[in-house]
Design a protein around this motif. Structure first.
Motif, PDB file in Angstrom:
ATOM      1  N   LEU A 125      69.678  81.557 -30.254  1.00  0.00           N
ATOM      2  CA  LEU A 125      68.959  82.115 -29.099  1.00  0.00           C
ATOM      3  C   LEU A 125      68.040  81.056 -28.490  1.00  0.00           C
ATOM      4  O   LEU A 125      68.029  80.832 -27.269  1.00  0.00           O
ATOM      5  CB  LEU A 125      68.096  83.279 -29.554  1.00  0.00           C
ATOM      6  CG  LEU A 125      68.582  84.699 -29.289  1.00  0.00           C
ATOM      7  CD1 LEU A 125      67.525  85.691 -29.757  1.00  0.00           C
ATOM      8  CD2 LEU A 125      68.902  84.932 -27.823  1.00  0.00           C
ATOM      9  N   ASP A 126      67.297  80.382 -29.389  1.00  0.00           N
ATOM     10  CA  ASP A 126      66.368  79.345 -28.923  1.00  0.00           C
ATOM     11  C   ASP A 126      67.110  78.210 -28.221  1.00  0.00           C
ATOM     12  O   ASP A 126      66.597  77.610 -27.278  1.00  0.00           O
ATOM     13  CB  ASP A 126      65.552  78.772 -30.097  1.00  0.00           C
ATOM     14  CG  ASP A 126      64.552  79.785 -30.619  1.00  0.00           C
ATOM     15  OD1 ASP A 126      64.255  80.751 -29.877  1.00  0.00           O
ATOM     16  OD2 ASP A 126      64.087  79.633 -31.774  1.00  0.00           O
ATOM     17  N   GLU A 127      68.317  77.944 -28.701  1.00  0.00           N
ATOM     18  CA  GLU A 127      69.097  76.851 -28.087  1.00  0.00           C
ATOM     19  C   GLU A 127      69.803  77.310 -26.805  1.00  0.00           C
ATOM     20  O   GLU A 127      70.521  76.542 -26.168  1.00  0.00           O
ATOM     21  CB  GLU A 127      70.170  76.357 -29.080  1.00  0.00           C
ATOM     22  CG  GLU A 127      69.599  75.541 -30.221  1.00  0.00           C
ATOM     23  CD  GLU A 127      70.579  75.479 -31.402  1.00  0.00           C
ATOM     24  OE1 GLU A 127      71.747  75.902 -31.252  1.00  0.00           O
ATOM     25  OE2 GLU A 127      70.148  75.011 -32.472  1.00  0.00           O
ATOM     26  N   THR A 160      73.732  81.638 -25.036  1.00  0.00           N
ATOM     27  CA  THR A 160      73.836  83.036 -24.613  1.00  0.00           C
ATOM     28  C   THR A 160      74.877  83.214 -23.507  1.00  0.00           C
ATOM     29  O   THR A 160      74.812  84.155 -22.731  1.00  0.00           O
ATOM     30  CB  THR A 160      72.452  83.522 -24.098  1.00  0.00           C
ATOM     31  OG1 THR A 160      71.998  82.552 -23.137  1.00  0.00           O
ATOM     32  CG2 THR A 160      71.441  83.643 -25.214  1.00  0.00           C
ATOM     33  N   LYS A 166      68.798  83.311 -34.661  1.00  0.00           N
ATOM     34  CA  LYS A 166      67.519  83.007 -33.995  1.00  0.00           C
ATOM     35  C   LYS A 166      67.596  81.622 -33.352  1.00  0.00           C
ATOM     36  O   LYS A 166      67.205  81.436 -32.199  1.00  0.00           O
ATOM     37  CB  LYS A 166      66.375  83.031 -35.008  1.00  0.00           C
ATOM     38  CG  LYS A 166      65.882  84.419 -35.329  1.00  0.00           C
ATOM     39  CD  LYS A 166      64.665  84.301 -36.242  1.00  0.00           C
ATOM     40  CE  LYS A 166      64.113  85.662 -36.612  1.00  0.00           C
ATOM     41  NZ  LYS A 166      63.162  85.593 -37.703  1.00  0.00           N
ATOM     42  N   ASN A 167      68.114  80.650 -34.123  1.00  0.00           N
ATOM     43  CA  ASN A 167      68.220  79.284 -33.589  1.00  0.00           C
ATOM     44  C   ASN A 167      69.140  79.251 -32.371  1.00  0.00           C
ATOM     45  O   ASN A 167      68.859  78.562 -31.389  1.00  0.00           O
ATOM     46  CB  ASN A 167      68.752  78.314 -34.656  1.00  0.00           C
ATOM     47  CG  ASN A 167      67.728  78.113 -35.755  1.00  0.00           C
ATOM     48  OD1 ASN A 167      66.543  78.385 -35.557  1.00  0.00           O
ATOM     49  ND2 ASN A 167      68.180  77.661 -36.915  1.00  0.00           N
TER      50      ASN A 167
END
Ligand SMILES: Cc1ncc(COP(=O)(O)O)c(C=O)c1O
Length: 370
Positions: free
Chosen positions: A51-53, A56, A48-49
């Protein structure tokens, strides 16, 4: 229709998927090899982290360097394999690792020994490489463990490879250390390569897992995160072997997938670095389920070695296809033995990677018809 490449003539789709797709409503699925647990919480958070960072983007073709470092450390610590991150490649599941290894190593004229019964992809991958898959029939009376005697007389000048899988899908057999060592010596002496599929390494009950790469350089070790951390859908695994060979396998990997998913690789780093009590807990729970299914099948009169690892049982029945159909009619999905090789027409595979209650209910249903 446009003519399809001839090499696909021999290829059949997996029998496991066929049974799964025929699953009627309300049926209990003992067909698929997929842990029913959720992934570890720390792995979920790391992804999750990431993705937020915004992590990708494409990664290195061989995989994120930190992950390859962690894998090399794990291989040394758990398996006594001396490798380094440059010889570790991250793959899109052990499925891809098997495919790219067979494509890079085997070709027409080669013979590759595969366990029979054995995981469905082995024959498929060898057939796609246009080498010949030579089945090694495993003996029920030896609990389906592969021995040196099983393979010795199958080795000839065309033998290029051998696929080992301990703990095994579909039998749950765990090979003995002595056999692994002697077979590894055979690979060195006869100059063939072992593809060692160790994906169930951690799902093991009383015995200890041994890697052939401890004993021979002629080994590609394949392992991954699907079974140990229930990360099946995240599609992340790895292989390692001699650097020169891994460099060749990279050619197939690069033009096949370019690289594994960035987010899944970050999850894999956390899986290796984080606490391992998750694995201990799932193994305890698998053992409880194994004991249940074995005791119920034995009461029904189905003959089955007590599996030492993985999460399958592979009892003998009168006719695997008929049994699977009958089980389906009573609301239980199983897989006919023949999906794993010609020698197992009279077996059935059941996966106990489902809830304890569902296994109990599946056994109640089967008891009425067996
Ligand atoms: C013996 C064996 N090898 C490889 C695989 C593929 O694993 P992955 O999900 O990493 O592609 C499976 C999956 O069922 C398996 O049973």
């Amino acid at each position: 229709m446009v003519k399809i490449a001839e090499r696909l003539d021999k290829i059949e789709l997996s029998g496991i998927r066929k049974m799964f797709e025929a699953k009627p409503k309300g049926a209990i699925n003992l067909g698929l090899g997929e842990p029913d647990f959720d992934i570890p919480e720390n792995v979920k958070m790391a992804m999750k982290n990431a993705l937020d960072e915004g992590q990708t983007h494409y990664t290195h073709n061989m995989g994120i360097p930190e992950l390859r470092e962690e894998i090399a450390k794990k291989l040394k610590k758990d398996n006594n394999i001396n490798t380094n991150p440059d010889s570790v490649m991250v793959a899109v599941g052990a499925s891809e690792a098997l495919y790219i290894s067979t494509q890079a190593l085997f070709e027409k004229g080669d013979e590759v020994l595969i366990p029979d019964p054995g995981f469905v992809s082995y024959k498929g991958c060898v057939d796609l490489s246009q080498a010949e898959a030579i089945p090694i029939e495993l003996d029920f009376n030896n609990d389906y463990k592969m021995t040196v005697e099983d393979i010795e007389n199958k080795i000839n000048k065309n033998t290029k490879g051998l696929i080992l899988n301990s703990p095994s899908n579909p039998t749950g057999a765990v090979m003995d250390k002595e056999d692994i060592k002697t077979i590894s010596d055979l690979a060195t002496d006869n100059d063939f390569i072992i593809l060692s599929d160790e994906i169930y390494e951690k799902i093991i009950y009383t015995k200890k897992h041994h890697s052939p790469a401890q004993f021979s350089d002629n080994v590609i070790t394949i392992n991954g995160f699907s079974k140990t951390y229930a990360m099946t859908g995240l599609r992340v695994a790895y292989l390692t072997g001699q650097r020169d060979i891994v460099d060749e396998i990279l050619k197939v990997h690069q033009y096949n997938v370019a690289g594994a998913s960035s987010i899944s690789q970050i999850g894999a780093i956390e899986a290796l670095k984080g606490p391992q009590n998750y694995v201990d807990n799932i193994v305890k729970e698998f053992k409880r389920k194994r004991d249940l299914i074995i005791s119920r099948l034995t009461k029904m009169g189905l003959n089955c070695p007590n599996p030492e690892g993985s999460f399958y049982v592979f009892p003998k029945v009168n006719n695997g296809n008929k049994f699977a159909q009958m089980a389906l009619n009573t609301g239980v999905v199983t897989t006919p033995g023949v999906s794993f090789g010609e020698s197992s027409k009279n077996n059935i595979r059941m996966s106990y990677a489902t809830s304890y209650e569902e296994i109990e209910e599946a056994m109640n249903r089967l008891e009425k018809v067996v």
